[in-house]
Design a protein around this motif. Sequence first.
Motif, PDB file in Angstrom:
ATOM      1  N   THR B 204    -140.735  17.520  36.534  1.00  0.00           N
ATOM      2  CA  THR B 204    -140.050  18.815  36.674  1.00  0.00           C
ATOM      3  C   THR B 204    -140.211  19.383  38.080  1.00  0.00           C
ATOM      4  OG1 THR B 204    -142.019  19.711  35.619  1.00  0.00           O
ATOM      5  CG2 THR B 204    -140.041  19.532  34.268  1.00  0.00           C
ATOM      6  N   TYR B 210    -133.932  16.014  33.445  1.00  0.00           N
ATOM      7  CA  TYR B 210    -133.660  16.336  32.030  1.00  0.00           C
ATOM      8  C   TYR B 210    -132.167  16.507  31.757  1.00  0.00           C
ATOM      9  CZ  TYR B 210    -138.512  16.937  30.543  1.00  0.00           C
ATOM     10  OH  TYR B 210    -139.812  16.721  30.213  1.00  0.00           O
ATOM     11  N   ASP B 211    -131.519  17.323  32.606  1.00  0.00           N
ATOM     12  CA  ASP B 211    -130.090  17.582  32.394  1.00  0.00           C
ATOM     13  C   ASP B 211    -129.268  16.305  32.461  1.00  0.00           C
ATOM     14  OD1 ASP B 211    -130.628  20.180  32.072  1.00  0.00           O
ATOM     15  OD2 ASP B 211    -129.824  20.864  34.013  1.00  0.00           O
ATOM     16  N   LYS B 214    -130.173  14.175  29.205  1.00  0.00           N
ATOM     17  CA  LYS B 214    -129.725  14.776  27.940  1.00  0.00           C
ATOM     18  C   LYS B 214    -128.277  15.259  27.994  1.00  0.00           C
ATOM     19  CE  LYS B 214    -133.114  17.836  27.483  1.00  0.00           C
ATOM     20  NZ  LYS B 214    -134.058  18.825  26.897  1.00  0.00           N
ATOM     21  N   GLY B 215    -127.857  15.579  29.227  1.00  0.00           N
ATOM     22  CA  GLY B 215    -126.543  16.195  29.385  1.00  0.00           C
ATOM     23  C   GLY B 215    -126.623  17.694  29.142  1.00  0.00           C
ATOM     24  N   ASP B 216    -125.670  18.421  29.646  1.00  0.00           N
ATOM     25  CA  ASP B 216    -125.633  19.868  29.438  1.00  0.00           C
ATOM     26  C   ASP B 216    -124.168  20.281  29.401  1.00  0.00           C
ATOM     27  OD1 ASP B 216    -125.693  22.636  29.585  1.00  0.00           O
ATOM     28  OD2 ASP B 216    -127.561  22.628  30.766  1.00  0.00           O
ATOM     29  N   SER B 217    -123.726  20.623  28.174  1.00  0.00           N
ATOM     30  CA  SER B 217    -122.295  20.896  28.011  1.00  0.00           C
ATOM     31  C   SER B 217    -121.895  22.143  28.801  1.00  0.00           C
ATOM     32  CB  SER B 217    -121.949  21.044  26.535  1.00  0.00           C
ATOM     33  OG  SER B 217    -122.867  21.923  25.925  1.00  0.00           O
ATOM     34  N   LYS B 218    -122.869  23.144  28.902  1.00  0.00           N
ATOM     35  CA  LYS B 218    -122.548  24.371  29.629  1.00  0.00           C
ATOM     36  C   LYS B 218    -122.275  24.077  31.097  1.00  0.00           C
ATOM     37  CE  LYS B 218    -125.663  26.953  26.906  1.00  0.00           C
ATOM     38  NZ  LYS B 218    -127.006  27.489  27.013  1.00  0.00           N
ATOM     39  N   LYS B 219    -123.072  23.134  31.648  1.00  0.00           N
ATOM     40  CA  LYS B 219    -122.882  22.784  33.068  1.00  0.00           C
ATOM     41  C   LYS B 219    -121.851  21.665  33.230  1.00  0.00           C
ATOM     42  CE  LYS B 219    -127.692  23.923  34.185  1.00  0.00           C
ATOM     43  NZ  LYS B 219    -129.008  23.301  34.423  1.00  0.00           N
ATOM     44  N   ILE B 221    -122.255  18.578  32.180  1.00  0.00           N
ATOM     45  CA  ILE B 221    -122.900  17.297  32.491  1.00  0.00           C
ATOM     46  C   ILE B 221    -122.887  16.404  31.248  1.00  0.00           C
ATOM     47  CG2 ILE B 221    -125.044  16.178  33.267  1.00  0.00           C
ATOM     48  CD1 ILE B 221    -125.780  18.851  34.634  1.00  0.00           C
ATOM     49  N   GLN B 222    -122.339  15.222  31.413  1.00  0.00           N
ATOM     50  CA  GLN B 222    -122.315  14.254  30.314  1.00  0.00           C
ATOM     51  C   GLN B 222    -123.704  13.617  30.198  1.00  0.00           C
ATOM     52  OE1 GLN B 222    -119.769  13.330  28.114  1.00  0.00           O
ATOM     53  NE2 GLN B 222    -118.958  15.249  28.951  1.00  0.00           N
ATOM     54  N   PRO B 223    -124.229  13.425  28.973  1.00  0.00           N
ATOM     55  CA  PRO B 223    -125.550  12.792  28.858  1.00  0.00           C
ATOM     56  C   PRO B 223    -125.543  11.340  29.363  1.00  0.00           C
ATOM     57  CG  PRO B 223    -124.559  13.096  26.686  1.00  0.00           C
ATOM     58  CD  PRO B 223    -123.646  13.770  27.669  1.00  0.00           C
TER      59      PRO B 223
END
Lengths: 571, 288
Positions: B204, B210-211, B214-219, B221-223
């Motif tokens: 970290t 991590y993003d 795992k991906g982050d739909s808000k940002k 980012i596809q996992p």
Amino acid sequence: MKSQDFVVRFAGEGGQGVVTSAEGLAQAAAQAGYHAQTFATFPSQILGGPTWTQARISTRPVLSPGDQLDVLVVFNREAYETHRQEVRENGVIVFDSGTFELVANGRTLGMPFEALAKSTGNPRATNMVIMGALAQLVNMPQEYLEQFVKQRFSRGRSGDEEIIRANIMALSLGRQEALRSGFNLGELALPTKPEREHILLKGNEAAALGALAAGVDVYIGYPISPANTILIFMERNLVGPGKFAYQASSEIEAINAIIGAGYAGKKAMTATSGPGLSLMKEGIGMGWMTEVPVVIVNVQRGGPATGLPTKTEQSDLMSSLYPAHGDVSMPVIAPGTVEECFYAMVNAFNWAERYQGPVIVLSEQILSERTQDIPRPDLSSLVIENREVYRGSNGYLRYEGPGVTPFPVPGSPGAYNANASEHDTHGDTTHLPSRRVEMTERRFAKLKLLEDGTYECEHREEPVAVMPWGGSKGPVREAYEALLDRGERLGWYYTMQINPLSPRLLNELRQKERVIVPELNYLGQFAAFLRSQGVRAEAITQYTGLPFKVRDLVARLEERVRVRQKRTVPA
Amino acid sequence: MSAKGREYDFKWCPGCGDFGVRRALEWALEARTMRTELPIESNVVVSGIGCSGNLVHLLEGPQPYGFHGLHGRSLPLAFGVKMSRPELNVVITAGDGDFLSIGVEHIPPQALRNLDVTVVVMDNGVYGLTKGQSSPTTPQGGVTVSTPYGKLEAALNPLEFYLTLGVTFIASGFSGRPKELAKLIEAGMDHQGFAIVHVQSPCTTYNDTYDVIKGDSKKGIQPKAWNVPQEHDPADRDAAYKLVRAEGLPIGIIYRNTAVPSLAQRQDQQGKKVSHRSLEQLVDSYRV
């Protein structure tokens, strides 16, 4: 007067039988009851290249390879040119007249080695032709060699009889050639059979046997000259339940793996030479830090870097005493003879088990490759020590207190962390100054347990003493005796337990006006080590890649002793 | 500070992936202990140097034996332990720098031997403890303190590397999914041979992935991570190659070859054929 010993050198190309001739002669002589020692030096290549081996046969225990040659046996002209200066006055040069010619000058004896061997029906009997001639030159009874041939080739095979017949014929052909030449080196006195049974072996074999006697379970090593023969021995013989030998992928793997084995409760060792020792150093420091018993044999060759891979030197003392970064003082045992190679290993394992840490056995090329007869070790009289094993429950503080603590073995209660970082009593990392002090002192205090070293001492009343170490012991001893015979006054000290030195020995040495240390390195490493402990020590050094010659030592020691006499005469 | 040592002063950063790896290893050891009824002391955890190396001090619950060794040398240490005591369960925890850079020379020999140990590689793509230098798994062009103008070396694909070396058990895990990871580690321990569980364990502080994983739909980012399909046959090496060469990060058991005997099994087999001489006999063989 009959002569007491006989030195012969065989020189030629690798693969011509140079080594087997010398070793065969040593074996035949030892069987007859003589003492024998061979001295070998090899080119660093697999086949061919100039090579020579020397054998010294004596009615007394052999201390050094012998300075001057009674006989030089040469297989080619190059060997003749290289070695002829080493032949003593009235010595004889036996040469292969099938390969080259020499002008007869009253000391050369030409024989067509191969043709003579072929005429016996066994072209491989060249060695025997030469041995027959040598025996005749010193009037050694023919039956000694015949007995040797019969014993060596009685292997229960169908061809044995024929081989024995051909070899005995080869012996007499050689004998006849020598007879015809009319040369005679005087009669070699007959041997008295030693009281104890003798075995004939190389230093590395003695070390390997010593390790087995000490109870070694695990050997992991990487090929390197001149330690290879220990690996080879162990791969063949360290087998059976709970035991194994393994060729590692590098010296780094080897040292870490034996520490893993030691941690798992085994008696573990490796053997290497200077370059390997350099690679192992971080691991050796870890052994010291985690308090895991292991034994590291360093068969010294010439350094630094790749150095002289097949020659001898005593230049790894400092790097063995202080093998790692940080505060470390490594127990070091340096055998001085083939016999001591055996006992050094027993001693090293006992020390490692007792203080729970690494011990370095500092051997040398000249010991490793030398064949010598030694009294057969009495295995039943050996004292073998084993670490004190922890037998309590879980929650043990493995590193608590100022000295050695019982050793927990994985699989049984007492789980802890062995840790190469500074640690607390359970083995977890810490940086606490007070703990750092406590742990540092704990590690050094354990060395006190190893102050049981023994030493040789003669003429302790003399203010000046000579103190060799390691493989220089033999030549220095011979020189020392020659000096006493000349009426020089000099004390003698010797120990193979280099670190820690016996406190009693150290005390005696500190009283000396001077302690002279002949050693095979440039820096005078043992002399410096003694000086660091308050001994007025000075070195006599040599760094040729070869062992000391006795006559050089006599001259150099005499010079040093005389300097003192001059200094002490009042003005 | 660990539960057992008051003097222990090392901490992983908040959110460090290594917490998840530790938890997973604890679960795996616990499950194994329950199942085999062997005492916890029959397990040895060997580590090298780096954030990963500290795991041996941070394990909670019943304590296995531990060895916190030198940087890069955990495999040789484990080799010595396992060969000496084949009945012990030996687990190695290592970082990507520790295992794949300074220690990389030790992987091929163990693969050829099929040494029966389990390695848990904690890959964060950076040297954390020395504060952010590039590692073998840092992407080419990646900017770190030691590659301020971008990394010139290509990034290593560890899973493909292990496959090529002939490692007989290869799994890929993620510290953010510790339950699944515990199962992978347990499967590795059960495998009779060289097992590597390669874990994405984000840093970290220096390389927070991590993003990305795992991906982050808000940002938007596809996992990167995707599960190894159910129909994948881990015994199929060609299929395994396809998985590890595909885009993203497969999670699950990549490859498992149970046909190769372990080093201990080979040694046992050979030992049956070798007759050995006693010390007395050996000494006597040098009689003059």
